[in-house]
Design a protein around this motif. Structure first.
Motif, PDB file in Angstrom:
ATOM      1  N   ASP A 426       0.852  -1.191   0.000  1.00  0.00           N
ATOM      2  CA  ASP A 426       0.000   0.000   0.000  1.00  0.00           C
ATOM      3  C   ASP A 426       0.886   1.238   0.000  1.00  0.00           C
ATOM      4  OD1 ASP A 426      -2.284   1.530   0.069  1.00  0.00           O
ATOM      5  OD2 ASP A 426      -2.472   1.481   2.251  1.00  0.00           O
ATOM      6  N   LEU A 427       0.790   2.021  -1.058  1.00  0.00           N
ATOM      7  CA  LEU A 427       1.550   3.255  -1.171  1.00  0.00           C
ATOM      8  C   LEU A 427       0.605   4.455  -1.136  1.00  0.00           C
ATOM      9  CD1 LEU A 427       4.026   2.317  -4.049  1.00  0.00           C
ATOM     10  CD2 LEU A 427       4.633   2.723  -1.661  1.00  0.00           C
ATOM     11  N   PRO A 428       1.043   5.586  -0.598  1.00  0.00           N
ATOM     12  CA  PRO A 428       0.190   6.777  -0.586  1.00  0.00           C
ATOM     13  C   PRO A 428      -0.143   7.234  -2.008  1.00  0.00           C
ATOM     14  CG  PRO A 428       2.071   7.034   0.896  1.00  0.00           C
ATOM     15  CD  PRO A 428       2.330   5.803   0.100  1.00  0.00           C
ATOM     16  N   GLU A 429      -1.420   7.443  -2.272  1.00  0.00           N
ATOM     17  CA  GLU A 429      -1.898   8.019  -3.535  1.00  0.00           C
ATOM     18  C   GLU A 429      -2.938   9.080  -3.183  1.00  0.00           C
ATOM     19  OE1 GLU A 429      -0.918   7.780  -6.497  1.00  0.00           O
ATOM     20  OE2 GLU A 429       0.216   5.911  -6.683  1.00  0.00           O
ATOM     21  N   PRO A 430      -2.493  10.230  -2.674  1.00  0.00           N
ATOM     22  CA  PRO A 430      -3.431  11.196  -2.097  1.00  0.00           C
ATOM     23  C   PRO A 430      -4.434  11.790  -3.063  1.00  0.00           C
ATOM     24  CG  PRO A 430      -1.197  12.087  -2.197  1.00  0.00           C
ATOM     25  CD  PRO A 430      -1.089  10.643  -2.507  1.00  0.00           C
ATOM     26  N   VAL A 431      -4.149  11.762  -4.372  1.00  0.00           N
ATOM     27  CA  VAL A 431      -5.094  12.387  -5.309  1.00  0.00           C
ATOM     28  C   VAL A 431      -6.242  11.454  -5.691  1.00  0.00           C
ATOM     29  CG1 VAL A 431      -3.272  13.832  -6.262  1.00  0.00           C
ATOM     30  CG2 VAL A 431      -3.888  11.723  -7.425  1.00  0.00           C
ATOM     31  N   LEU A 432      -6.174  10.176  -5.319  1.00  0.00           N
ATOM     32  CA  LEU A 432      -7.205   9.224  -5.694  1.00  0.00           C
ATOM     33  C   LEU A 432      -8.312   9.163  -4.646  1.00  0.00           C
ATOM     34  CD1 LEU A 432      -5.167   6.142  -7.029  1.00  0.00           C
ATOM     35  CD2 LEU A 432      -6.115   8.064  -8.327  1.00  0.00           C
ATOM     36  N   THR A 433      -9.549   9.057  -5.108  1.00  0.00           N
ATOM     37  CA  THR A 433     -10.666   8.819  -4.205  1.00  0.00           C
ATOM     38  C   THR A 433     -10.693   7.334  -3.835  1.00  0.00           C
ATOM     39  OG1 THR A 433     -12.206   8.305  -5.998  1.00  0.00           O
ATOM     40  CG2 THR A 433     -11.974  10.640  -5.375  1.00  0.00           C
ATOM     41  N   ASP A 434     -11.516   6.978  -2.851  1.00  0.00           N
ATOM     42  CA  ASP A 434     -11.645   5.569  -2.470  1.00  0.00           C
ATOM     43  C   ASP A 434     -12.156   4.741  -3.644  1.00  0.00           C
ATOM     44  OD1 ASP A 434     -10.731   6.097   0.063  1.00  0.00           O
ATOM     45  OD2 ASP A 434     -12.736   6.252   0.951  1.00  0.00           O
ATOM     46  N   GLU A 435     -13.088   5.296  -4.402  1.00  0.00           N
ATOM     47  CA  GLU A 435     -13.618   4.580  -5.563  1.00  0.00           C
ATOM     48  C   GLU A 435     -12.514   4.346  -6.597  1.00  0.00           C
ATOM     49  OE1 GLU A 435     -17.001   5.102  -9.099  1.00  0.00           O
ATOM     50  OE2 GLU A 435     -16.800   6.611  -7.510  1.00  0.00           O
ATOM     51  N   GLN A 436     -11.688   5.350  -6.826  1.00  0.00           N
ATOM     52  CA  GLN A 436     -10.595   5.199  -7.795  1.00  0.00           C
ATOM     53  C   GLN A 436      -9.544   4.206  -7.308  1.00  0.00           C
ATOM     54  OE1 GLN A 436      -9.640   9.348  -7.992  1.00  0.00           O
ATOM     55  NE2 GLN A 436     -10.812   9.693  -9.871  1.00  0.00           N
ATOM     56  N   ARG A 437      -9.294   4.178  -5.998  1.00  0.00           N
ATOM     57  CA  ARG A 437      -8.357   3.181  -5.460  1.00  0.00           C
ATOM     58  C   ARG A 437      -8.887   1.769  -5.699  1.00  0.00           C
ATOM     59  NH1 ARG A 437      -8.097   7.189  -1.391  1.00  0.00           N
ATOM     60  NH2 ARG A 437      -6.051   8.211  -1.337  1.00  0.00           N
ATOM     61  N   ASN A 438     -10.179   1.593  -5.549  1.00  0.00           N
ATOM     62  CA  ASN A 438     -10.775   0.276  -5.798  1.00  0.00           C
ATOM     63  C   ASN A 438     -10.636  -0.122  -7.264  1.00  0.00           C
ATOM     64  OD1 ASN A 438     -11.543  -0.096  -3.121  1.00  0.00           O
ATOM     65  ND2 ASN A 438     -13.555   0.867  -3.421  1.00  0.00           N
ATOM     66  N   ILE A 439     -10.799   0.836  -8.169  1.00  0.00           N
ATOM     67  CA  ILE A 439     -10.601   0.548  -9.599  1.00  0.00           C
ATOM     68  C   ILE A 439      -9.159   0.148  -9.858  1.00  0.00           C
ATOM     69  CG2 ILE A 439     -10.550   1.586 -11.914  1.00  0.00           C
ATOM     70  CD1 ILE A 439     -12.938   3.326 -11.023  1.00  0.00           C
TER      71      ILE A 439
END
Length: 487
Positions: A426-439
């Motif tokens: 798990d790496l920080p991806e601050p610009v992504l929403t939870d929905e985008q992280r799931n995608i």
């Protein structure tokens, strides 16, 4: 721990400040007191403070986030009076350690907001500098505009005299300067962004216009935003590395720092309220910062991201270890030689192929033990900064897009967060929403192509390019990185 008393009895091979610390007063307020800032901007200022009549350029660091880590940093810096050691290491293993004194105080803005605002408004403050990461400027990659809808920005706009974001603090500080008749200052970005001064200008003016149109006009007329290219590899320092550094130096430092011996800073000479004599301590002033910036971002940072993604997927933790694999080295060489250098305008006097060798030699320095996870974090923002010009250049002309398709596939597999052996990370991806992280984590190869990391070149993604990206993702999963590299 390091204190003023330590400076009177430093080990023989450790240098200390060559200026009187008690004579230093602050002229710079810096937001984002991380390792890179301490090894770069603070490094140059430390040297500038030793110049005649330069003691008014000390730095006050500001942290914007509360929490356990920030509070520990605040406590450690307070205990050591802002002192810390910097060990520079060359590719041949040579090391030099110096105690740095440019950081005169560290404030947590959530704890002391009025103190931070008073400092920004003080006539003695001439520069507000920033290392807030590539994604920290809150610019919408699709529209190119400052995102007023960002919830923390909305909170500041609802009560601009009690800010929480860097935009709110600096703009409110500027409002107080204007009202007190103290004039403008320089906002100096030290982040790895194309035209970072222009990006800063867009961000702060975008916020200021939403607060007060007249204030925004005053900022346009009285504040400068120089573009700057910054370069120095500064690894994270684990507890184990810190103990090793202290053992080597003979110091008891709570915040020891490690960096390569290479450093570069190219800046436009556009300072609204004066500046240190940085040209006397190694800084290059140039009107052609963009040429240096493009070479560095498209060659160093872009290849760094390829190496870090390959390392994360293979569970190889260090940059030099990833690059030691001949297939990875060959792929990076081919990307630079065939996709980057032919479309890059070289800075005056710079041979791009020699520059490439310098970069790869720096990456191969085992003494740095630079972590791929440090580089791979926030890859969504970084990819758009570091890869956009190369991707668009390749895809917009009749050129072999094989390597571009592969490293875009590598990027999506990195965002998925699973190593070749099946272990998740798990790496920080601050610009992504939870929905985008799931995608990003899903097994839907094509859905990921709609993620924000692809915004900057989505218009050029033909069905053939998309098919190739999907095919490479499948190959990476089936055969692993080394066997799927298109060599």
């Amino acid at each position: 721990m390091l204190t003023y008393d330590t400076l009177t009895s430093l080990p023989a091979d450790v240098a200390g400040p060559s200026y009187a610390l008690d004579a230093v007063t602050p002229g710079i307020i810096h937001f984002g007191v991380g390792n890179f800032f301490r090894a770069h901007l603070a490094y140059y200022i430390d040297r500038a403070l030793a110049l005649p009549d330069s003691q008014h350029w000390g730095i006050i660091g500001v942290g914007l986030r509360a929490g356990e880590r920030s509070e520990k940093k605040e406590k450690d810096f307070a205990a050591q009076h802002g002192l810390y050691s910097l060990t520079e290491t060359a590719t041949d293993g040579t090391r030099h350690t110096r105690v740095m004194g440019a950081l005169r105080d560290y404030l947590l803005a959530p704890r002391e907001p009025e103190t931070v605002l008073d400092l920004l408004a003080a006539p003695s403050t001439k520069i507000a500098s920033l290392t807030i990461t590539e994604g920290g400027y809150n610019i919408d990659e699709t529209t190119g505009q400052f995102r007023l809808s960002f919830p923390p920005v909305q909170e500041d706009l609802a009560d601009p005299t009690h800010p929480k974001t860097v935009f709110g603090f600096i703009v409110e500080g500027l409002r107080r300067r204007r009202d007190a008749g103290h004039g403008g200052l320089t906002i100096l970005s030290c982040d790895n962004l194309r035209q970072n001064g222009e990006v800063s200008r867009k961000a702060f003016l975008g916020y200021a216009r939403a607060v007060d149109g007249e204030l925004a006009e005053w900022i346009e007329a009285n504040v400068t935003f120089p573009n700057a290219m910054v370069d120095r590899i500064t690894p994270s320092v684990s507890a184990e590395t810190a103990a090793k550094l202290n053992k080597q130096s003979g110091l008891d430092d709570l915040k020891p720092l490690l960096a390569e011996d290479f450093t570069q800073w190219v800046v436009e000479d556009k300072f609204a309220a004066g500046r240190p004599a940085l040209e006397k301590v190694g800084v290059q002033f140039s009107d052609a910062v963009a040429d240096y910036e493009h070479a560095k971002i498209r060659m160093l940072n872009a290849s760094h991201l390829i190496i870090s993604a390959a390392g994360m997927l293979q569970n190889v933790p260090l940059v030099d270890q990833v690059l030691a694999e001949p297939k990875v080295r060959q792929f990076v060489d081919e990307v630079l030689d065939r996709d980057v250098i032919p479309t890059l305008h070289a800075p005056e006097g710079v041979d791009l192929r020699e520059y490439k060798q310098t970069i790869l030699n720096r990456f191969a320095n085992p003494a740095l033990a630079d972590q791929v996870a440090r580089i791979a974090a926030d890859s969504t923002s970084k990819a758009q900064v570091f890869w956009t010009e190369t991707v668009r250049s390749v895809l917009s002309r009749d050129h072999d897009h094989t390597r571009v398709a592969y490293f875009l596939a590598l990027q999506l597999e990195l965002m998925r967060g699973r190593q070749e052996d099946g272990q998740s990370f798990d790496l920080p991806e601050p610009v992504l929403t939870d929905e985008q992280r799931n995608i990003a984590r899903s097994d839907d190869y094509r859905a990921s192509l709609a993620l924000p990391g692809f915004d900057s070149w989505r218009d050029l993604l033909t069905s053939k390019v998309e098919d190739d990206i999907v095919a490479f993702r499948q190959a990476i999963r089936e055969k692993g990185v080394l066997e799927s590299l298109p060599l």
